[in-house]
Write a protein that holds these residues in place. Structure first.
Motif, PDB file in Angstrom:
ATOM      1  N   PHE A 112      33.312  39.445  36.494  1.00 29.41           N
ATOM      2  CA  PHE A 112      33.645  38.277  37.484  1.00 29.41           C
ATOM      3  C   PHE A 112      32.230  38.022  38.218  1.00 29.41           C
ATOM      4  CE2 PHE A 112      38.499  40.115  37.576  1.00 29.41           C
ATOM      5  CZ  PHE A 112      39.002  38.518  36.942  1.00 29.41           C
ATOM      6  N   MET A 159      35.051  30.922  34.993  1.00 27.69           N
ATOM      7  CA  MET A 159      35.995  31.505  35.000  1.00 27.69           C
ATOM      8  C   MET A 159      36.611  32.399  33.969  1.00 27.69           C
ATOM      9  SD  MET A 159      37.052  32.894  37.982  1.00 27.69           S
ATOM     10  CE  MET A 159      36.985  32.597  39.181  1.00 27.69           C
ATOM     11  N   VAL A 193      38.134  35.961  33.367  1.00 23.30           N
ATOM     12  CA  VAL A 193      39.660  36.043  33.989  1.00 23.30           C
ATOM     13  C   VAL A 193      40.253  37.059  32.703  1.00 23.30           C
ATOM     14  CG1 VAL A 193      40.464  34.144  33.099  1.00 23.30           C
ATOM     15  CG2 VAL A 193      41.355  35.481  35.107  1.00 23.30           C
ATOM     16  N   ALA A 249      40.615  40.688  33.206  1.00 22.13           N
ATOM     17  CA  ALA A 249      42.204  40.588  32.971  1.00 22.13           C
ATOM     18  C   ALA A 249      42.454  42.545  31.728  1.00 22.13           C
ATOM     19  CB  ALA A 249      43.024  39.338  32.474  1.00 22.13           C
ATOM     20  N   SER A 305      43.583  31.253  28.534  1.00 26.21           N
ATOM     21  CA  SER A 305      43.192  32.854  29.437  1.00 26.21           C
ATOM     22  C   SER A 305      44.356  33.245  30.551  1.00 26.21           C
ATOM     23  CB  SER A 305      42.249  32.186  31.070  1.00 26.21           C
ATOM     24  OG  SER A 305      41.424  31.859  30.003  1.00 26.21           O
ATOM     25  N   VAL A 361      46.197  37.960  31.390  1.00 27.93           N
ATOM     26  CA  VAL A 361      46.170  38.443  33.210  1.00 27.93           C
ATOM     27  C   VAL A 361      48.240  38.744  33.018  1.00 27.93           C
ATOM     28  CG1 VAL A 361      46.512  37.347  34.886  1.00 27.93           C
ATOM     29  CG2 VAL A 361      44.918  36.835  33.640  1.00 27.93           C
ATOM     30  N   LEU A 375      46.160  39.415  40.881  1.00 26.13           N
ATOM     31  CA  LEU A 375      45.831  39.334  39.752  1.00 26.13           C
ATOM     32  C   LEU A 375      46.319  38.277  38.884  1.00 26.13           C
ATOM     33  CD1 LEU A 375      43.519  39.905  36.843  1.00 26.13           C
ATOM     34  CD2 LEU A 375      45.086  41.458  36.257  1.00 26.13           C
ATOM     35  N   GLY A 397      45.407  33.810  38.734  1.00 26.96           N
ATOM     36  CA  GLY A 397      45.568  33.336  36.963  1.00 26.96           C
ATOM     37  C   GLY A 397      45.604  31.811  37.319  1.00 26.96           C
ATOM     38  N   PHE A 428      40.410  36.799  42.602  1.00 30.02           N
ATOM     39  CA  PHE A 428      40.189  37.466  41.781  1.00 30.02           C
ATOM     40  C   PHE A 428      39.756  38.474  42.620  1.00 30.02           C
ATOM     41  CE2 PHE A 428      40.315  34.854  38.281  1.00 30.02           C
ATOM     42  CZ  PHE A 428      41.717  34.793  38.205  1.00 30.02           C
TER      43      PHE A 428
END
Length: 182
Positions: free
Chosen positions: A42, A63, A67, A71, A114, A118, A144, A148, A163
């Motif tokens: 991150f 990102m 992520v 995650a 993505s 998550v 989280l 997302g 995040f």
């Protein structure tokens, strides 16, 4: 030089990553490794947001990539702390699949890919935080997910704030868990 909202949100994400990294020192082995890996991941979009606020697509691409892997790492580390350690082959497969999701998301520009890691991370964390009633861990897992979901609308600034809060809440909640399982 003008200070934009992306600078402030990137700074908040960097502070959250550094705070999670420092708090993870009290965790053990497998859990600490994954929490620090997520914090380092991150940090990359945070730097992209602070260094080049005029290029929002760069921040979005970094990102999306970060992520999915972060995650998966947060899910693996939290599950290992709340339930039991995960075999290394399964953890490696989960990280490779998350990397594939991040690459697919970055290449296509669709944030939904993505979001898959998550959702699996939240599914691994949330049920195990109900039994010992760990509100920080539960809150961190839902933040989280919120981050997302913010990425679905290309809301990089909002996602960065979610995040950052997720990293801090998850790490602090796992540190405060008294019985050391791992």
């Amino acid at each position: 030089m003008t200070v934009s909202p992306a600078n402030w949100c990137g700074l908040a994400l960097m502070v959250g990553a550094i705070g999670a990294w420092v708090q993870a020192r009290d965790l053990t082995g497998f859990v600490r490794l994954h929490m620090r890996f997520a914090a380092a991941l991150f940090a990359a979009p945070a730097i992209a947001m602070m260094a080049m606020p005029g290029f929002p697509q760069l921040a979005l691409a970094s990102m999306l990539m970060a992520v999915s892997l972060a995650a998966a790492a947060l899910g693996l580390g939290s599950f290992a702390r709340l339930s039991r350690p995960i075999p290394q082959t399964i953890a490696a497969i989960a990280l490779v699949v998350a990397l594939g999701c991040g690459l697919a998301s970055t290449i296509t520009g669709e944030a939904i890919y993505s979001l898959i890691p998550v959702m699996f991370a939240v599914a691994c964390i949330a049920p195990f935080s109900f039994w010992p009633m760990l509100p920080l861990v539960l809150l961190g897992s839902f933040m989280l997910l919120d981050g997302g979901l913010a990425l679905l609308d290309s809301g990089v600034n909002a996602a960065a704030l979610f995040f950052a809060a997720s990293l801090l809440a998850l790490t602090r909640g796992l540190v405060r868990l008294k019985p050391a399982i791992t």
